[in-house]
Design an enzyme around this catalytic site. Sequence first.
Site, mmCIF file in Angstrom:
data_model
loop_
_atom_site.group_PDB
_atom_site.id
_atom_site.type_symbol
_atom_site.label_atom_id
_atom_site.label_comp_id
_atom_site.label_asym_id
_atom_site.label_seq_id
_atom_site.Cartn_x
_atom_site.Cartn_y
_atom_site.Cartn_z
ATOM 1 N N CYS A 1 0.843 -1.192 0.000
ATOM 2 C CA CYS A 1 0.000 0.000 0.000
ATOM 3 C C CYS A 1 0.877 1.239 0.000
ATOM 4 C CB CYS A 1 -0.901 -0.003 1.242
ATOM 5 S SG CYS A 1 -1.973 1.439 1.262
ATOM 6 N N VAL A 2 0.686 2.042 -1.059
ATOM 7 C CA VAL A 2 1.519 3.241 -1.196
ATOM 8 C C VAL A 2 1.127 4.286 -0.167
ATOM 9 C CG1 VAL A 2 2.345 4.917 -2.869
ATOM 10 C CG2 VAL A 2 1.631 2.682 -3.615
#
Length: 954
Positions: A132-133
């Site tokens: 997850c950025v």
Amino acid sequence: MTSFASRVFFRVDRVCRHLPVVLNTFLVFSITGEVSYLVLVEPSLEADQNKTVWSAWWKVVHLLAQYFMLGNICWNALLFLRTSPSIKGVFLGGQGMGQGWRYCYTCETHTPPRCSHCYDCKVCVLRRDHHCVFFGQCVGFRNYRYFLCCLFFMWSGLLYATLMNAEVFIVILKEGVTMHSVLLLLIPWIMLVSGQVSARAFAFAFIADTCVVGFLLVSAFFFFHLFLMFRGQTTREWYSTRRPYNLGLLGNLRHALGLRWYLCWLCPLLPSPVPGDGINFQVTGSLEPTRTPTAMLEKITELDYAHCQQRDLNAKMRQWLDVADDDIAMLRSENANLRKQVKALEKNISEAQQVEAEPCSSLLADDLNAKRCSEQKIQKLEKEYTMIKEQNKKLITELKILQQERDQDKIVLSRFKVSLQTLESSMGEAQLGLLKRDEVIHQKNLQLKHLEEAIEECSNIIKDLRLTNQKLSDQLENRLDEASFAFVNDLMAEKEGSLSPPMSFAEEMNLLASSAEVETNMSDSTDLRHEEPEAEELPKPQSATVDLQTKRCAGVLETAFQRARLFLLFVILTVSAFVASGTSESRVAAGGMKAPRRPRQTRLLPRFCVCGVGLLAAAWIFNFNDVTGSSASTGDQDISLSKKELLQQEKDNNENNSISRSAISDFPEDLFTLKQKRQGAVVLHVLCAIYMFHALAIVCDVYFVPSLEKVSELSQDVAGATFMAAGSSAPELFTSLIGVFITKGDVGVGTIVGSAVFNILVIIGLCGIFSGQTISLSWWPLFRDAAFYILSILVLILVIYDEKVMWWETIILISMYGIYIIIMKFNRSLRSLTERHCSRAGQPWLSRLRRTTAVGNAGDCDNDMVPLKPDSCSVAGQDSGVVMVDELLNLHPHQLSFSEASLRLLITLHFPPPHPLAYGRMHGHQRAPTEAEADSGPGWPRGRGCFGRGRFGC
Ligand SMILES: [Zn+2]
Ligand SMILES: [Zn+2]
């Protein structure tokens, strides 16, 4: 430095890794704060907008809902971040490696199925979904529940905020879809920076935009993950169509959120254990991809093909191995050879060492002798070499000395040549002078011969005269004898009558001789002038010859007076002539003695005055003599001339007057009478004319021409058309004026046109004959002046056609002259205009004529009357190679003064022959030397700008 830089880099890297979390947190809290502000405090954008009024209960409900969602988001996010999804600390080898296990080369461990390595987290993650950025962490088996709940509450919160911010959009779009509102919604940052909206409006618009965009984004994520969760897949497994771990909807939900999946979303603290350990999964489908028979056949053919290729490769490798074996055998044999060589070399070395150790043998002695001999030879050769070198140096120095001598000889030779040339030139001049002298001597011999002949003639005449004189004296003696006899007879008769004492014979003879001499003196006094003093010394007769004596005395006095008068006139004339030519004589006499020279103008006035005084004195003396001598001579004439003669003289005078009266009577009467003129007043006329001519020359020379040149500095064309033309036509003008106003005759037209014809035909023809070379003229002045001349002749014919000249016709004539002057003023522009027109009209004759002007390209010259100017009229342009002074000046414009240039020309051998056109060229267009220049230059001729007059020709 490297450690500091690496530390800084790690710090920046960590900050950048946490930056998305901080940004998300800030956004979430700001959205929540804005929504709370909207609920609690004020309308969003404007004060007067209709605010939705909430009741206190609703406000509490809203706030509770908001902070419930906010709390869930934060809590789930916190737990998501705190829960590590990696395989660190997980016991993997409990049940042995089954199907789906792999080996991670980065973590250097075996990993269970559905586990993969994250290169951002640098660790293997159990049942890895994705990295997850926004949180900067991987989503895996352990934190999947928190991720999904956080996503759910974010989605619901953004939905709620978007709904609450709908009022803001309504306010913005209330005025309609304008450019301002669209821009405010799309690019609020630029609107804020450019000052279009306030910070408050920007904040509301920005948050509303963020809510909408975030809601769309989060919705996509949320529904995608819901979809994957219900399918029992991770994001990585979504790419394949197979679902080997699918447990059905409920099973998948339980595996994702735990066994108490229906409660766990309310609060993250609610326990909801997830079935399974993340290592072993229940496999419901096949893990391998299913293959069709055709695909299997294709695979088999591919494998066969690969097998064949490997076989080929194997054969090739065997061949290469054989080759390599051969190479190895060859290398072995080479190695053996090299070993043998090494052994031989070692033997050689040992022998050489033995030879070195041994003393010199007899062979070496011979070699040494030979070496010594050769060294001696080398020394001899070196000595010879040094001697030859020295000789060479000496020779070189001698050669240099000889070269210098040769150069000096050359210089001396050139000087001798120059002196020889000068001697030759002087020899030529001397020969010329000798020739001239021979001519003069010849002429003088001729004159001597003539004089001798004349002397012989004169002697013959004198002989004749003596003979006649003897004859006459004989006759006279005879007559005297006769007269004496007669006189003696008379005396004898008187003696007989009277008692006076008788005279002696000698006295009587003297008396007779005196009376006879008077008669002879009256008859031919000029021939026997030398006898007069003897006659005067004779004793005078007293009684009988008194009348005769007085007459004789009066005649002698009169002749003496006339002679004195003539002598006085001669003296005055010579004195005036001396004074008039005083300057030139003094200059000639001074020569190179540098006599102190007075300024020219101070000498002019005395010259004029002395000449005038001399003339006045001559006139006065003449008048005085006229009064005295004429009154004395009138009586004599009355006595001597008879009345008949007087009458005859008057008749002659009248006839002469009647003959000349027809022409002369038109002019005013002369100061002297005809008789006075005959007695010598003509000389006064001649003197007066010479005086006036001389005065005119001096005035023109000193005053008129310099002033003309000063005027012509303005424009030479105009000056040439006005002053020069007037100066050259002044004789015609005054002849016509005298003819019209004094003699009342008809001189005008004939004289003027005749002189013009003379100017055109005779002057140009004579110049062409005597120029001695081909003269080319520029076309423009000929064309211009000839055209205007033809026009003026036509107008003149029209004017005098009716044999009357009216006043307006004279005005037309004079105004035509004015037009001519104006044309001359705009001469150059007119000329260029004509040339352009002619070239454009394509008339080749003009251009050809212009091109053949040999004297120079007149277009570049200032004045086209005599085209001679620097560039175009250079020396090279002339065939004769004659260098003029003005050309020299033009070639060196600022280096030479005028006198220097002329001097330079005088001392060169290339001296121009006297040439009328050259003089005219110099005279007309070279500025005359000023008085200072003329005085400073030695022997500068006092010409009026024409410096070549006489002196250049010698
Ligand atoms: Zn790994
Ligand atoms: Zn990761």
